[in-house]
Design a protein around this motif. Structure first.
Motif, PDB file in Angstrom:
ATOM      1  N   VAL A 197      18.241  56.924  43.413  1.00 56.45           N
ATOM      2  CA  VAL A 197      19.240  56.188  44.183  1.00 56.45           C
ATOM      3  C   VAL A 197      19.380  54.779  43.620  1.00 56.45           C
ATOM      4  CG1 VAL A 197      19.838  55.193  46.418  1.00 56.45           C
ATOM      5  CG2 VAL A 197      18.905  57.505  46.315  1.00 56.45           C
ATOM      6  N   ASN A 198      20.600  54.413  43.311  1.00 55.15           N
ATOM      7  CA  ASN A 198      20.901  53.033  42.948  1.00 55.15           C
ATOM      8  C   ASN A 198      21.201  52.291  44.247  1.00 55.15           C
ATOM      9  OD1 ASN A 198      20.907  53.283  39.974  1.00 55.15           O
ATOM     10  ND2 ASN A 198      22.663  54.631  40.347  1.00 55.15           N
ATOM     11  N   PHE A 199      20.195  51.647  44.805  1.00 48.89           N
ATOM     12  CA  PHE A 199      20.410  50.863  46.019  1.00 48.89           C
ATOM     13  C   PHE A 199      21.396  49.742  45.719  1.00 48.89           C
ATOM     14  CE2 PHE A 199      19.232  47.445  49.010  1.00 48.89           C
ATOM     15  CZ  PHE A 199      19.355  48.138  50.207  1.00 48.89           C
ATOM     16  N   GLU A 200      21.294  49.228  44.511  1.00 44.04           N
ATOM     17  CA  GLU A 200      22.255  48.255  43.988  1.00 44.04           C
ATOM     18  C   GLU A 200      22.660  48.719  42.602  1.00 44.04           C
ATOM     19  OE1 GLU A 200      20.556  44.095  45.801  1.00 44.04           O
ATOM     20  OE2 GLU A 200      19.332  45.178  44.345  1.00 44.04           O
ATOM     21  N   LEU A 201      23.933  48.664  42.283  1.00 43.92           N
ATOM     22  CA  LEU A 201      24.384  49.037  40.951  1.00 43.92           C
ATOM     23  C   LEU A 201      23.888  48.016  39.933  1.00 43.92           C
ATOM     24  CD1 LEU A 201      28.100  50.148  41.485  1.00 43.92           C
ATOM     25  CD2 LEU A 201      26.111  51.600  41.067  1.00 43.92           C
ATOM     26  N   PRO A 252      25.729  47.990  32.365  1.00 45.97           N
ATOM     27  CA  PRO A 252      26.081  49.403  32.551  1.00 45.97           C
ATOM     28  C   PRO A 252      25.130  50.386  31.879  1.00 45.97           C
ATOM     29  CG  PRO A 252      27.685  48.272  31.146  1.00 45.97           C
ATOM     30  CD  PRO A 252      26.830  47.213  31.760  1.00 45.97           C
ATOM     31  N   GLU A 253      24.542  50.014  30.734  1.00 44.98           N
ATOM     32  CA  GLU A 253      23.600  50.920  30.074  1.00 44.98           C
ATOM     33  C   GLU A 253      22.413  51.255  30.959  1.00 44.98           C
ATOM     34  OE1 GLU A 253      25.922  48.925  26.852  1.00 44.98           O
ATOM     35  OE2 GLU A 253      24.867  48.257  28.642  1.00 44.98           O
ATOM     36  N   ASP A 254      22.073  50.323  31.862  1.00 41.93           N
ATOM     37  CA  ASP A 254      20.933  50.574  32.755  1.00 41.93           C
ATOM     38  C   ASP A 254      21.217  51.726  33.711  1.00 41.93           C
ATOM     39  OD1 ASP A 254      19.353  48.661  31.637  1.00 41.93           O
ATOM     40  OD2 ASP A 254      19.757  47.119  33.128  1.00 41.93           O
ATOM     41  N   TYR A 255      22.488  51.954  34.023  1.00 46.83           N
ATOM     42  CA  TYR A 255      22.839  53.093  34.881  1.00 46.83           C
ATOM     43  C   TYR A 255      22.423  54.402  34.203  1.00 46.83           C
ATOM     44  CZ  TYR A 255      25.659  56.505  37.437  1.00 46.83           C
ATOM     45  OH  TYR A 255      26.067  57.606  38.164  1.00 46.83           O
ATOM     46  N   VAL A 256      22.687  54.490  32.907  1.00 39.52           N
ATOM     47  CA  VAL A 256      22.319  55.692  32.151  1.00 39.52           C
ATOM     48  C   VAL A 256      20.808  55.871  32.147  1.00 39.52           C
ATOM     49  CG1 VAL A 256      22.451  56.835  29.909  1.00 39.52           C
ATOM     50  CG2 VAL A 256      24.375  55.469  30.712  1.00 39.52           C
ATOM     51  N   HIS A 257      20.081  54.778  31.917  1.00 40.14           N
ATOM     52  CA  HIS A 257      18.621  54.852  31.919  1.00 40.14           C
ATOM     53  C   HIS A 257      18.106  55.301  33.289  1.00 40.14           C
ATOM     54  CE1 HIS A 257      18.611  53.110  28.027  1.00 40.14           C
ATOM     55  NE2 HIS A 257      18.900  51.891  28.404  1.00 40.14           N
ATOM     56  N   ARG A 258      18.675  54.733  34.333  1.00 41.16           N
ATOM     57  CA  ARG A 258      18.212  55.037  35.691  1.00 41.16           C
ATOM     58  C   ARG A 258      18.393  56.510  36.028  1.00 41.16           C
ATOM     59  NH1 ARG A 258      20.561  50.366  39.766  1.00 41.16           N
ATOM     60  NH2 ARG A 258      19.458  48.550  38.938  1.00 41.16           N
ATOM     61  N   THR A 289      33.238  45.494  39.953  1.00 46.07           N
ATOM     62  CA  THR A 289      33.252  45.278  38.503  1.00 46.07           C
ATOM     63  C   THR A 289      32.164  46.086  37.822  1.00 46.07           C
ATOM     64  OG1 THR A 289      34.122  43.026  38.757  1.00 46.07           O
ATOM     65  CG2 THR A 289      33.061  43.555  36.665  1.00 46.07           C
ATOM     66  N   PHE A 290      30.972  46.140  38.445  1.00 49.32           N
ATOM     67  CA  PHE A 290      29.862  46.901  37.871  1.00 49.32           C
ATOM     68  C   PHE A 290      30.213  48.390  37.792  1.00 49.32           C
ATOM     69  CE2 PHE A 290      26.915  43.614  40.073  1.00 49.32           C
ATOM     70  CZ  PHE A 290      27.309  42.649  39.159  1.00 49.32           C
ATOM     71  N   LEU A 291      30.848  48.913  38.861  1.00 52.00           N
ATOM     72  CA  LEU A 291      31.212  50.329  38.889  1.00 52.00           C
ATOM     73  C   LEU A 291      32.220  50.646  37.788  1.00 52.00           C
ATOM     74  CD1 LEU A 291      31.031  53.104  40.228  1.00 52.00           C
ATOM     75  CD2 LEU A 291      32.847  52.379  41.804  1.00 52.00           C
ATOM     76  N   ARG A 292      33.200  49.788  37.623  1.00 53.96           N
ATOM     77  CA  ARG A 292      34.207  50.016  36.588  1.00 53.96           C
ATOM     78  C   ARG A 292      33.588  50.005  35.196  1.00 53.96           C
ATOM     79  NH1 ARG A 292      38.734  45.903  39.146  1.00 53.96           N
ATOM     80  NH2 ARG A 292      39.523  47.316  40.775  1.00 53.96           N
ATOM     81  N   ASP A 293      32.652  49.080  34.972  1.00 54.65           N
ATOM     82  CA  ASP A 293      31.978  49.005  33.665  1.00 54.65           C
ATOM     83  C   ASP A 293      31.164  50.269  33.400  1.00 54.65           C
ATOM     84  OD1 ASP A 293      33.061  46.524  33.217  1.00 54.65           O
ATOM     85  OD2 ASP A 293      31.254  45.406  33.791  1.00 54.65           O
ATOM     86  N   ILE A 294      30.505  50.780  34.445  1.00 51.46           N
ATOM     87  CA  ILE A 294      29.703  51.998  34.303  1.00 51.46           C
ATOM     88  C   ILE A 294      30.598  53.185  33.979  1.00 51.46           C
ATOM     89  CG2 ILE A 294      28.303  53.676  35.590  1.00 51.46           C
ATOM     90  CD1 ILE A 294      27.136  51.198  37.110  1.00 51.46           C
ATOM     91  N   GLU A 295      31.693  53.316  34.703  1.00 48.78           N
ATOM     92  CA  GLU A 295      32.615  54.436  34.465  1.00 48.78           C
ATOM     93  C   GLU A 295      33.219  54.371  33.065  1.00 48.78           C
ATOM     94  OE1 GLU A 295      34.188  55.528  38.947  1.00 48.78           O
ATOM     95  OE2 GLU A 295      35.258  53.982  37.805  1.00 48.78           O
ATOM     96  N   LYS A 296      33.481  53.173  32.590  1.00 46.93           N
ATOM     97  CA  LYS A 296      34.014  53.016  31.241  1.00 46.93           C
ATOM     98  C   LYS A 296      32.979  53.461  30.213  1.00 46.93           C
ATOM     99  CE  LYS A 296      35.971  49.551  28.106  1.00 46.93           C
ATOM    100  NZ  LYS A 296      36.347  48.108  27.943  1.00 46.93           N
ATOM    101  N   LEU A 297      31.719  53.118  30.456  1.00 44.30           N
ATOM    102  CA  LEU A 297      30.651  53.469  29.513  1.00 44.30           C
ATOM    103  C   LEU A 297      30.426  54.971  29.450  1.00 44.30           C
ATOM    104  CD1 LEU A 297      28.288  52.394  27.672  1.00 44.30           C
ATOM    105  CD2 LEU A 297      26.840  52.648  29.688  1.00 44.30           C
ATOM    106  N   THR A 356      35.902  41.659  46.624  1.00 40.88           N
ATOM    107  CA  THR A 356      35.396  42.457  45.505  1.00 40.88           C
ATOM    108  C   THR A 356      34.892  41.562  44.371  1.00 40.88           C
ATOM    109  OG1 THR A 356      37.617  42.588  44.529  1.00 40.88           O
ATOM    110  CG2 THR A 356      36.943  44.380  46.013  1.00 40.88           C
ATOM    111  N   GLN A 357      34.737  40.273  44.659  1.00 37.53           N
ATOM    112  CA  GLN A 357      34.205  39.362  43.655  1.00 37.53           C
ATOM    113  C   GLN A 357      32.761  39.722  43.351  1.00 37.53           C
ATOM    114  OE1 GLN A 357      35.768  36.812  41.899  1.00 37.53           O
ATOM    115  NE2 GLN A 357      37.567  37.853  42.756  1.00 37.53           N
ATOM    116  N   PRO A 358      32.347  39.681  42.077  1.00 35.55           N
ATOM    117  CA  PRO A 358      30.968  40.030  41.704  1.00 35.55           C
ATOM    118  C   PRO A 358      29.958  39.126  42.394  1.00 35.55           C
ATOM    119  CG  PRO A 358      32.378  39.906  39.766  1.00 35.55           C
ATOM    120  CD  PRO A 358      33.167  39.350  40.907  1.00 35.55           C
ATOM    121  N   ILE A 359      28.739  39.645  42.534  1.00 32.35           N
ATOM    122  CA  ILE A 359      27.662  38.840  43.111  1.00 32.35           C
ATOM    123  C   ILE A 359      27.446  37.606  42.261  1.00 32.35           C
ATOM    124  CG2 ILE A 359      26.475  40.793  44.154  1.00 32.35           C
ATOM    125  CD1 ILE A 359      24.568  40.737  41.754  1.00 32.35           C
TER     126      ILE A 359
END
Length: 426
Positions: free
Chosen positions: A316-320, A324-330, A353-361, A382-385
């Motif tokens: 579970v990604n409690f936080e994205l 974006p590469e870290d999503y793949v590792h996770r 923004t994080f979700l869009r970057d992940i989907e692009k990757l 929707t402004q980034p943290i």
């Protein structure tokens, strides 16, 4: 293809058979032959692909066939970013080297150095090390790298993320110029290729899987959720789903601690693992998670890097992640060895923004499912943290590239450094 066809010795084949393996993984098939031929290798392979055996098996064979010196100087050096991964590599070496006269040990920070120094003084053929402790012992004159024949940089991309570039450069300066070099990385990023150019000599490039792809066996879901309701939602998912083993990722150490406390209060057996945890606590948490006495392990990206947890059903990604590469590792920690797995991301509007970057990757739109009562306000920003609430992007100063690292003093050459620097970068 069988292991017999790779040119490995009878002693290694006996150890491999004892572990129950018959067919080498793709990375082993591609990496072992050129390593045995003495060539430099640049390999792309993620954790869980069998990459550790991909370099430990040929190293053991090369050293076993070489000339043994009475003093047993360090002939192979394996650098890795975290303590847990270093310990796992050593265990791998000892298992495959069971029928060989090869000595090996591991050194990392966070624990007393004296037992490690005692092991080194007995003579070691293979040393597995994290850069911080290696440099400390080098500064104290307690270790010599002048006879190293083979250098391995494992999880090279993560070492760069963690700010180890200067440490690696300093270590390179005290190694013999003539040696075999092996570099393993989950990705062939521009920074990795640049590092490889400065270390490797006409390397053979191998890839186990297409770069930055996600495992087909993983079911990926995104649950939109108001930021303040994420803790409630994850507790609901665990309890109502009767999940028995779940690896949860947060961006920060503080976030991991806070979520763990909330889970425990809700009756979920949980523990956090990150750079501020002592080695004893980290080892205990990982052992409890593996043996089933803990249901949830809450981790930061760096602390979890390289953890070998077979057949993990839920991530579970409690936080994205904001890289974006870290999503793949996770999510690559589930869906292994032919088993199915589930990767769930709790998504708040400020992570758009994080979700869009992940989907692009990863090259796909992640399926979104709404859970009644947890949807975010449609008018939420929707402004980034803000920078500092999550792991920052790599900065121009590699020593400050991750919030999961405590600060360390450093300079560009071996020399005195402040003591008591026990952090996750060892």
């Amino acid at each position: 293809m069988s292991f017999n066809s790779l040119g490995l010795s009878d002693a290694l084949l006996k150890a491999i058979s004892k572990k129950g393996y018959t067919t080498p993984s793709p990375i082993q098939q591609k990496a072992i032959p050129p390593i045995l031929e003495g060539k430099d290798v640049l390999a792309s392979a993620q954790t869980g692909t069998g990459k550790t055996a991909g370099f430990t098996l040929p190293i053991l064979q090369i050293l076993a066939q070489g000339k043994h010196l009475s003093q047993r100087p360090i002939r192979a050096l394996i650098l890795t970013p975290t303590r847990e991964l270093a310990a796992q590599i050593l265990a791998n070496i000892k298992e495959y080297g069971e029928f060989l006269d090869i000595r090996s040990t591991v050194i990392f920070g966070g624990v007393n150095q004296n037992p490690q120094v005692a092991q080194l003084r007995q003579g070691i053929d293979i040393l597995v090390a994290t850069p911080g402790r290696l440099i400390d012992l080098q500064n104290q004159g307690l270790i010599s790298l002048s006879k190293v024949e083979i250098l391995v940089l494992d999880e090279a991309d993560r070492m760069l993320d963690m700010g180890f570039l200067r440490d690696i450069e300093r270590i390179m300066k005290v190694l013999p110029p003539k040696r075999q070099n092996l570099m393993f990385s989950a990705t062939f990023s521009r920074d990795i290729k640049k590092l490889a150019m400065g270390i490797l000599n006409k390397p053979v490039q191998v890839e186990a899987t297409p770069e930055n792809t996600t495992v087909e066996a993983i079911v990926q879901k995104v649950y939109p959720c108001a930021k303040e309701k994420k803790t409630e939602l994850i507790i609901k998912l665990i309890t109502e789903g009767n999940w028995q083993q779940i690896l949860v990722f947060t961006r920060t150490k503080q976030g991991a601690n806070k979520l763990t406390e909330s889970m425990i209060s809700a009756g979920i057996k949980a523990a956090a693992i990150h750079g501020n945890k002592g080695q004893g606590a980290r080892t205990k948490a990982l052992a409890g998670f593996k043996n089933g006495s803990l249901t949830a392990l809450v981790a930061t990206d760096i602390a979890a890097r390289g953890l070998d947890i077979p057949l993990l059903p839920h991530v579970v990604n409690f936080e994205l992640p904001n890289i974006p590469e870290d999503y793949v590792h996770r999510i690559g920690r589930t869906g292994r060895a032919g088993a199915s797995g589930e990767a769930i991301s709790l998504f708040s509007p400020d992570e758009t923004t994080f979700l869009r970057d992940i989907e692009k990757l990863v090259g796909l739109r992640l399926p979104i499912e709404n859970i009644a009562g947890f949807e975010p306000d449609p008018k939420a920003s929707t402004q980034p943290i803000k920078q500092g609430q999550g792991r920052p992007q790599r900065s121009s100063n590699p020593r400050k590239s991750s919030t999961d690292n405590s600060s360390r003093s450093g300079n560009n050459s071996f020399g005195p450094r402040r003591p008591n620097q026990n952090n996750d970068r060892r």
